[in-house]
Design a protein around this motif. Structure first.
Motif, PDB file in Angstrom:
ATOM      1  N   ASP A 163       0.785  -1.156   0.024  1.00 19.25           N
ATOM      2  CA  ASP A 163       0.128  -0.044  -0.078  1.00 19.25           C
ATOM      3  C   ASP A 163       0.946   1.283   0.068  1.00 19.25           C
ATOM      4  O   ASP A 163       0.821   2.224  -0.924  1.00 19.25           O
ATOM      5  N   GLN A 164       2.035   1.151   0.726  1.00 16.63           N
ATOM      6  CA  GLN A 164       2.826   2.417   1.101  1.00 16.63           C
ATOM      7  C   GLN A 164       3.416   2.624  -0.185  1.00 16.63           C
ATOM      8  O   GLN A 164       3.585   3.763  -0.786  1.00 16.63           O
ATOM      9  N   ILE A 165       3.912   1.686  -0.880  1.00 15.95           N
ATOM     10  CA  ILE A 165       4.858   1.882  -2.241  1.00 15.95           C
ATOM     11  C   ILE A 165       3.894   2.408  -3.198  1.00 15.95           C
ATOM     12  O   ILE A 165       4.087   3.332  -4.038  1.00 15.95           O
ATOM     13  N   LYS A 166       2.565   2.216  -3.404  1.00 15.51           N
ATOM     14  CA  LYS A 166       1.609   2.297  -4.170  1.00 15.51           C
ATOM     15  C   LYS A 166       1.113   3.868  -4.096  1.00 15.51           C
ATOM     16  O   LYS A 166       1.413   4.831  -5.065  1.00 15.51           O
ATOM     17  N   ILE A 167       1.164   4.203  -2.660  1.00 14.19           N
ATOM     18  CA  ILE A 167       0.829   5.482  -2.462  1.00 14.19           C
ATOM     19  C   ILE A 167       2.132   6.550  -2.955  1.00 14.19           C
ATOM     20  O   ILE A 167       2.005   7.581  -3.755  1.00 14.19           O
ATOM     21  N   GLU A 168       3.321   6.076  -2.780  1.00 18.06           N
ATOM     22  CA  GLU A 168       4.568   6.688  -2.877  1.00 18.06           C
ATOM     23  C   GLU A 168       4.616   6.905  -4.361  1.00 18.06           C
ATOM     24  O   GLU A 168       4.817   8.022  -4.809  1.00 18.06           O
ATOM     25  N   LEU A 169       4.545   5.611  -5.040  1.00 14.05           N
ATOM     26  CA  LEU A 169       4.564   5.946  -6.578  1.00 14.05           C
ATOM     27  C   LEU A 169       3.698   6.864  -7.411  1.00 14.05           C
ATOM     28  O   LEU A 169       4.207   7.633  -8.223  1.00 14.05           O
ATOM     29  N   GLU A 170       2.522   6.759  -6.612  1.00 12.16           N
ATOM     30  CA  GLU A 170       1.381   7.702  -7.423  1.00 12.16           C
ATOM     31  C   GLU A 170       1.837   9.243  -7.104  1.00 12.16           C
ATOM     32  O   GLU A 170       1.915  10.142  -7.886  1.00 12.16           O
ATOM     33  N   ARG A 171       2.432   9.570  -5.802  1.00 11.09           N
ATOM     34  CA  ARG A 171       2.895  10.539  -5.423  1.00 11.09           C
ATOM     35  C   ARG A 171       3.850  11.382  -6.235  1.00 11.09           C
ATOM     36  O   ARG A 171       3.843  12.418  -6.604  1.00 11.09           O
ATOM     37  N   ARG A 172       4.729  10.259  -6.795  1.00 15.16           N
ATOM     38  CA  ARG A 172       5.732  10.789  -7.486  1.00 15.16           C
ATOM     39  C   ARG A 172       5.413  10.831  -8.985  1.00 15.16           C
ATOM     40  O   ARG A 172       6.499  10.737  -9.762  1.00 15.16           O
ATOM     41  N   ASP A 180      11.623   3.279 -10.610  1.00 14.03           N
ATOM     42  CA  ASP A 180      10.311   2.838 -10.049  1.00 14.03           C
ATOM     43  C   ASP A 180       9.724   1.657 -10.697  1.00 14.03           C
ATOM     44  O   ASP A 180       9.294   0.811  -9.913  1.00 14.03           O
ATOM     45  N   GLN A 184       8.908  -1.707  -8.481  1.00 14.15           N
ATOM     46  CA  GLN A 184       7.470  -2.312  -8.767  1.00 14.15           C
ATOM     47  C   GLN A 184       7.497  -3.737  -8.964  1.00 14.15           C
ATOM     48  O   GLN A 184       6.847  -4.631  -8.637  1.00 14.15           O
TER      49      GLN A 184
END
Ligand code: ATP
Ligand code: MG
Length: 377
Positions: A163-172, A180, A184
Motif C-alpha cells: 500500500d505504501q509503495i503504491k501511494i509513494e509511486l502515485e505521489r511521484r 520505479d 514495482q
C-alpha cells in the motif's frame, strides 16, 4: 546366529529341539525350569521362545503372558498336545505367534521356526516404517508451525509495504521512472513468492493436521451450484492467465443442497481445478459438472491436458507423489493436493477417483458425496 530358548518339563523334547535346531545353524538354550526364563531372557537377546503349554510348575499360558509383557519383541511358539488345541488357539489370541502339536517332526519344527522368524522380520520392518512415518509427520508439523509465524509476519509486512509503495509511486507520478518500474517488478516478485510460500506451508500444516486426525468438519446445508460457482470465481484469474476456457455443466434439474463443510468442499474443487489448469497447455478446455444420482452427488472436473498413464492413475492420490517431478517442482507444490482432497472427501463419507485414457489424452477427476448428505430442494 538366531537364538532360541526352549522351555519344557520333558527333557527328551528339549534334547530333540536342541539337536534339530543346532544342526540347522541356530543357537539353542534349553531349560526345564520355567522360573528361570525371565532371567535367561534378561541376560541375552533371544529371538524365539518355544514354550510347552502343560508344565507341572507353571501354566505355559501364564509364561506366555509374562514373556509377551516383558519381552514383546520375542516371538513365542507354543508346544501343545492334540487334546489342548483349543487352548493353543487361546494362546494365539493371547499373543503366541504359532504352535506345534506333539509329536512333531524336525521338518515341521524347522518350518515353524523359519516362518516365525520371517514374520518377526516383517513386523520389525513395519514398526520401523511406522516410526519413520510418524517421525516424518512430526517433522512436517514442527517445520510448518515454525515457518508459519515468520511467514505471516512477512506477509503482513508485504501487504502494508505494498500500500505504501503504491501511494509513494502515485505521489511521484506513477511509474514514470525506470527505477520505479524495477522496484514495482521486484515487489511483485516478493508478493507472489510470499503467497506461494503461504500456500505451501498451509498445505503442509493441513496435511499434518489431517494425518493426526485433528481436522474438524463443520457441516452445513450448502447449495452445490453456489459452491462450484464460488470455486470457479476464485480460480478464474489462473485460467485466464493460460487462456483456458472454464465451463460449467449441470446434469440435474433444480438446485441441489448438500450437507457438507462448505470451505473444505470448495477447497477440493479448487485443488482439482488448479491441477487441471497446471497440467493443461495454453488455451486448454476444462469443464466442471455435477449430477445427482439415486445414491449420491457426483462432481467431475475434466480437462484436455497432459493426461495420466494407467500405472500412475492410482498413485496420484499418494502423499507427496508427483508424476513428473521436474514439472511439478517448476509449478510449485508438494504433491499433497490430491491426498488432501481424498482425505476431505472421505471425511464426508464420499469417494474420489481419477480417470484418463492415457498420456496426452486429458484427465477426469470425479468425487462423490453420499445421498445421506443430500437433500433436494
Ligand atoms: N489434471 C491433471 N492432469 C494430469 N496430471 C495430474 C492432474 N492432476 C494431478 N496430476 C498428477 O498428479 C500429481 C499429484 O497431484 P497433487 O495435486 O497431489 O500434487 P501437485 O499438484 O503436484 O502439488 P500440490 O501439492 O501443489 O497440489 C501431480 O504432480 C500430477 O503429476
Ligand atoms: Mg495439485
Amino acid at each position: 546366529m538366531k537364538k532360541i530358548l526352549a522351555v519344557d518339563d520333558e527333557i527328551e523334547i528339549l534334547k530333540f529341539i536342541e539337536k534339530a535346531l543346532t544342526k540347522n545353524g541356530y543357537f539353542v538354550k534349553t531349560t526345564t525350569n520355567p522360573f528361570e526364563v525371565v532371567d535367561i531372557l534378561k541376560n541375552d537377546d533371544f529371538d524365539i521362545a518355544i514354550v510347552d503349554l502343560r508344565m507341572p510348575d507353571i501354566d505355559g499360558m501364564k509364561l506366555l503372558e509374562i514373556i509377551k509383557k516383558d519381552f514383546p519383541e520375542i516371538e513365542v511358539l507354543i508346544i501343545t498336545a492334540h487334546a489342548t488345541i483349543e487352548t493353543a488357539i487361546e494362546c494365539l489370541k493371547k499373543g503366541a505367534d504359532d504352535y506345534l502339536i506333539k509329536p512333531f517332526e524336525i521338518k515341521e519344527l524347522l518350518m515353524t521356526v523359519e516362518k516365525t522368524l520371517e514374520i518377526q522380520k516383517l513386523k520389525s520392518q513395519l514398526v520401523s516404517m511406522k516410526e519413520m512415518d510418524k517421525l516424518k509427520d512430526e517433522f512436517i508439523s514442527i517445520i510448518s508451525h515454525e515457518l508459519k509465524t515468520p511467514l505471516m509476519a512477512i506477509s503482513g509486512a508485504v501487504e502494508i509495504l505494498s500500500d505504501q509503495i503504491k501511494i509513494e509511486l502515485e505521489r511521484r507520478g506513477f511509474l514514470r521512472r525506470q527505477s520505479d518500474k524495477e522496484m514495482q517488478k521486484l515487489f511483485e516478485i516478493v508478493s507472489r513468492q510470499t503467497d506461494k510460500m503461504k500456500k505451501l506451508v498451509n498445505d503442509l500444516l493441513d496435511f499434518a493436521k489431517m494425518e493426526a486426525g485433528f481436522i474438524e468438519i463443520k457441516k452445513s446445508s450448502c447449495e452445490i451450484n453456489k459452491l462450484v460457482n464460488d470455486a470457479i470465481k476464485d480460480i478464474q484469474p489462473l485460467a485466464d492467465n493460460k487462456k483456458i476456457e472454464l465451463t460449467q455443466e449441470i446434469y440435474s434439474s433444480g438446485g441441489i443442497c448438500i450437507n457438507c463443510d462448505y470451505e473444505m468442499i470448495k477447497r477440493v474443487i479448487i485443488n482439482l481445478l488448479t491441477n487441471s489448469i497446471k497440467y493443461s497447455p495454453e488455451s486448454g478446455k476444462i469443464s466442471v459438472w455435477f449430477e445427482k444420482t439415486a445414491s449420491e452427488v457426483e462432481v467431475g472436473i475434466e480437462d484436455n491436458g497432459m493426461g495420466i498413464s494407467k500405472e500412475n492413475l492410482a498413485k496420484v492420490f499418494d502423499k507427496f507423489y508427483r508424476v513428473d517431478q521436474s514439472l511439478a517442482r517448476a509449478s510449485g507444490g508438494f504433491g499433497l493436493g490430491l491426498s488432501i482432497c481424498q482425505k476431505i472427501v472421505e471425511l464426508h463419507g464420499g469417494k474420489i477417483r481419477a480417470e484418463s485414457e492415457g498420456l496426452g489424452k486429458g484427465s477426469r477427476f470425479i468425487f462423490t458425496l453420499p445421498i445421506e448428505n443430500v437433500e433436494a430442494r
